[in-house]
Scaffold this motif. Sequence first.
Motif, PDB file in Angstrom:
ATOM      1  N   PRO A  89       0.827  -1.217   0.000  1.00 34.64           N
ATOM      2  CA  PRO A  89       0.000   0.000   0.000  1.00 34.64           C
ATOM      3  C   PRO A  89       0.863   1.270   0.000  1.00 34.64           C
ATOM      4  O   PRO A  89       1.843   1.349   0.736  1.00 34.64           O
ATOM      5  N   ALA A  90       0.497   2.208  -0.864  1.00 29.97           N
ATOM      6  CA  ALA A  90       1.289   3.440  -0.997  1.00 29.97           C
ATOM      7  C   ALA A  90       1.064   4.341   0.210  1.00 29.97           C
ATOM      8  O   ALA A  90      -0.063   4.499   0.671  1.00 29.97           O
ATOM      9  N   THR A  91       2.128   4.905   0.697  1.00 30.95           N
ATOM     10  CA  THR A  91       2.017   5.853   1.804  1.00 30.95           C
ATOM     11  C   THR A  91       2.773   7.144   1.528  1.00 30.95           C
ATOM     12  O   THR A  91       2.674   8.084   2.301  1.00 30.95           O
ATOM     13  N   SER A  92       3.541   7.174   0.440  1.00 27.88           N
ATOM     14  CA  SER A  92       4.331   8.377   0.206  1.00 27.88           C
ATOM     15  C   SER A  92       4.526   8.605  -1.288  1.00 27.88           C
ATOM     16  O   SER A  92       4.222   7.745  -2.106  1.00 27.88           O
ATOM     17  N   ILE A  93       5.038   9.781  -1.601  1.00 28.11           N
ATOM     18  CA  ILE A  93       5.318  10.163  -2.988  1.00 28.11           C
ATOM     19  C   ILE A  93       6.819  10.047  -3.209  1.00 28.11           C
ATOM     20  O   ILE A  93       7.601  10.549  -2.408  1.00 28.11           O
ATOM     21  N   ASP A  94       7.192   9.363  -4.287  1.00 29.60           N
ATOM     22  CA  ASP A  94       8.613   9.262  -4.620  1.00 29.60           C
ATOM     23  C   ASP A  94       8.888  10.009  -5.915  1.00 29.60           C
ATOM     24  O   ASP A  94       8.114   9.920  -6.868  1.00 29.60           O
ATOM     25  N   HIS A  95       9.974  10.755  -5.944  1.00 31.46           N
ATOM     26  CA  HIS A  95      10.441  11.372  -7.180  1.00 31.46           C
ATOM     27  C   HIS A  95      11.417  10.396  -7.833  1.00 31.46           C
ATOM     28  O   HIS A  95      12.457  10.079  -7.245  1.00 31.46           O
ATOM     29  N   VAL A  96      11.059   9.914  -9.024  1.00 35.41           N
ATOM     30  CA  VAL A  96      11.852   8.864  -9.676  1.00 35.41           C
ATOM     31  C   VAL A  96      13.285   9.361  -9.869  1.00 35.41           C
ATOM     32  O   VAL A  96      14.243   8.716  -9.446  1.00 35.41           O
ATOM     33  N   ILE A  97      13.425  10.493 -10.531  1.00 33.19           N
ATOM     34  CA  ILE A  97      14.718  11.180 -10.524  1.00 33.19           C
ATOM     35  C   ILE A  97      14.673  12.121  -9.314  1.00 33.19           C
ATOM     36  O   ILE A  97      13.823  13.000  -9.250  1.00 33.19           O
ATOM     37  N   PRO A  98      15.506  11.888  -8.339  1.00 34.30           N
ATOM     38  CA  PRO A  98      15.393  12.668  -7.097  1.00 34.30           C
ATOM     39  C   PRO A  98      15.477  14.167  -7.351  1.00 34.30           C
ATOM     40  O   PRO A  98      16.172  14.618  -8.266  1.00 34.30           O
ATOM     41  N   ARG A  99      14.745  14.893  -6.531  1.00 30.51           N
ATOM     42  CA  ARG A  99      14.751  16.350  -6.699  1.00 30.51           C
ATOM     43  C   ARG A  99      16.162  16.899  -6.531  1.00 30.51           C
ATOM     44  O   ARG A  99      16.531  17.872  -7.185  1.00 30.51           O
TER      45      ARG A  99
END
Length: 171
Positions: A89-99
């Motif tokens: 289950p998703a709980t967070s947002i990930d930036h695929v290429i990190p910010r």
Amino acid sequence: MSRTLVLNATYEPLGVVPERRALILVLNSRATSLEDSDVVLHFTGGEIALPSVIKLNRFVRVPYRHAVPLSRRALFARDGGRCVYCTAPATSIDHVIPRSRGGGHTWENVVSACHRCNHLKADRPLKDLGWRMRSIPREPVGAAWRVLGTGRADAQWLPYLQPFGVIEASA
Ligand SMILES: [Zn+2]
């Protein structure tokens, strides 16, 4: 639930308005109630249910396709409420290429993730980890997303939204 789903005369989802505003549209014969909510207003001589879904009686031209607002809720719905790396289950947002490496906060670079994967990945690129995503992240398309980005979709709305975009009934 104090909001009403508004459909165009063609049943295309247009947006969401407060229930009482929706009731006024119905009482003024500008819209027809398709589903009642469980909120009933009592007045002298009668009672009336506030609508949960209304359809406009006259077609409204939508001038252009709005970009879908990028929100946590809409993102989780796009990704089925699951972590794109491990399906927890998703709980967070990930930036695929990190910010920190220049990745943008855009539909093409954000995915739903679980806390564990997000923590493990930290600011490393996917290829360093050997991880794969289940699908390429993209901006969702379909009129249903006009509604989905604005907040929680009522269960009564889903049959009206599903023909206009993939909707997950996840929290
Ligand atoms: Zn995960």
